[in-house]
Design an enzyme around this catalytic site. Structure first.
Site, PDB file in Angstrom:
ATOM      1  N   ALA A 108      36.260  36.854  38.528  1.00 58.74           N
ATOM      2  CA  ALA A 108      36.727  38.260  38.336  1.00 58.74           C
ATOM      3  C   ALA A 108      38.137  38.391  38.139  1.00 58.74           C
ATOM      4  O   ALA A 108      39.020  37.428  38.531  1.00 58.74           O
ATOM      5  CB  ALA A 108      36.202  39.073  39.698  1.00 58.74           C
ATOM      6  N   ASP A 109      38.509  39.360  37.352  1.00 59.24           N
ATOM      7  CA  ASP A 109      39.750  39.797  37.082  1.00 59.24           C
ATOM      8  C   ASP A 109      40.196  41.209  37.273  1.00 59.24           C
ATOM      9  O   ASP A 109      39.396  41.762  36.810  1.00 59.24           O
ATOM     10  CB  ASP A 109      40.452  39.028  36.000  1.00 59.24           C
ATOM     11  CG  ASP A 109      42.054  39.174  35.919  1.00 59.24           C
ATOM     12  OD1 ASP A 109      42.671  38.384  36.706  1.00 59.24           O
ATOM     13  OD2 ASP A 109      42.337  39.846  35.122  1.00 59.24           O
ATOM     14  N   THR A 110      41.079  41.605  37.803  1.00 58.15           N
ATOM     15  CA  THR A 110      41.398  43.130  37.988  1.00 58.15           C
ATOM     16  C   THR A 110      42.858  43.468  37.415  1.00 58.15           C
ATOM     17  O   THR A 110      43.856  42.797  37.849  1.00 58.15           O
ATOM     18  CB  THR A 110      41.243  43.538  39.420  1.00 58.15           C
ATOM     19  OG1 THR A 110      39.684  43.187  39.970  1.00 58.15           O
ATOM     20  CG2 THR A 110      41.616  45.034  39.258  1.00 58.15           C
TER      21      THR A 110
END
Length: 191
Positions: free
Chosen positions: A67-69
């Protein structure tokens, strides 16, 4: 089948733990660099790189979640602040207005030799904050390692007025979207 979270984020681990998922953590050491310019493409590319980096180190029946935000405002992608001054500038930019939080999710199945990447977007409104309030928030230390320099689940809950979309996306792992991917694409059901 074993689930591996390709992230050292305690927030992402907590979200998975809260719904009873058995998983191990194997943080990705991949450099967070991309040629993509649009926020949804940036987070999908980086989540894919993180999950793939960990997948290359494993063999067998594993599902790897990456995941990356990022935060997006005024056509600018805001990642993690470098220091307090950077955090102040980010929060000053976000005060009294809407911005968007994007999280890319990638799931890699080694057994099925399959990669699925999607993203979630949430609109967030930060209250109008005085410089003093921003400084006080920064002194809490919560800005460290947070896209956009705030954490909605902590003291940041005092500066976020409202959201439109998935709360867990703002925390860093849109669990409902992840569940949809797991059940639809990998026949893994968390309910």
């Amino acid at each position: 089948m074993e689930i591996v979270l390709a992230s050292g984020s305690p927030r992402r681990s907590e979200i998975l733990s809260n719904i009873g998922v058995n998983f191990s953590v194997m943080p990705s050491d991949v450099e967070e660099v991309t040629d993509e310019k649009e926020p949804e493409k940036i987070v999908m590319d980086l989540s894919r790189k993180k999950a793939s980096f960990v997948a290359e180190k494993l063999s067998g029946d594993f599902l790897i979640i990456g995941a990356d935000t990022v935060v997006f405002a005024d056509g600018i992608v805001l990642g993690k602040p470098k220091n307090k001054s950077d955090a102040f500038n980010m929060l000053r930019m976000l005060t009294g207005r809407w911005h968007q939080v994007y999280t890319g999710i990638t799931v890699v199945s080694l057994k099925q030799n399959k990669i699925v990447t999607e993203y979630e977007k949430t609109d967030v409104y930060i209250k109008s904050l005085s410089d003093e309030m921003i400084f006080n928030y920064i002194e809490k230390g919560e800005y460290i390692d947070k896209a956009g320099s705030y954490a909605i689940q902590g003291y940041g809950s005092l500066i976020v007025e409202k959201i439109n979309g998935d709360y867990y996306n703002v925390v860093g792992l849109p669990i409902s979207k992840l569940h949809d991917i797991l059940s639809r694409e990998f026949n893994v059901h968390l309910l």
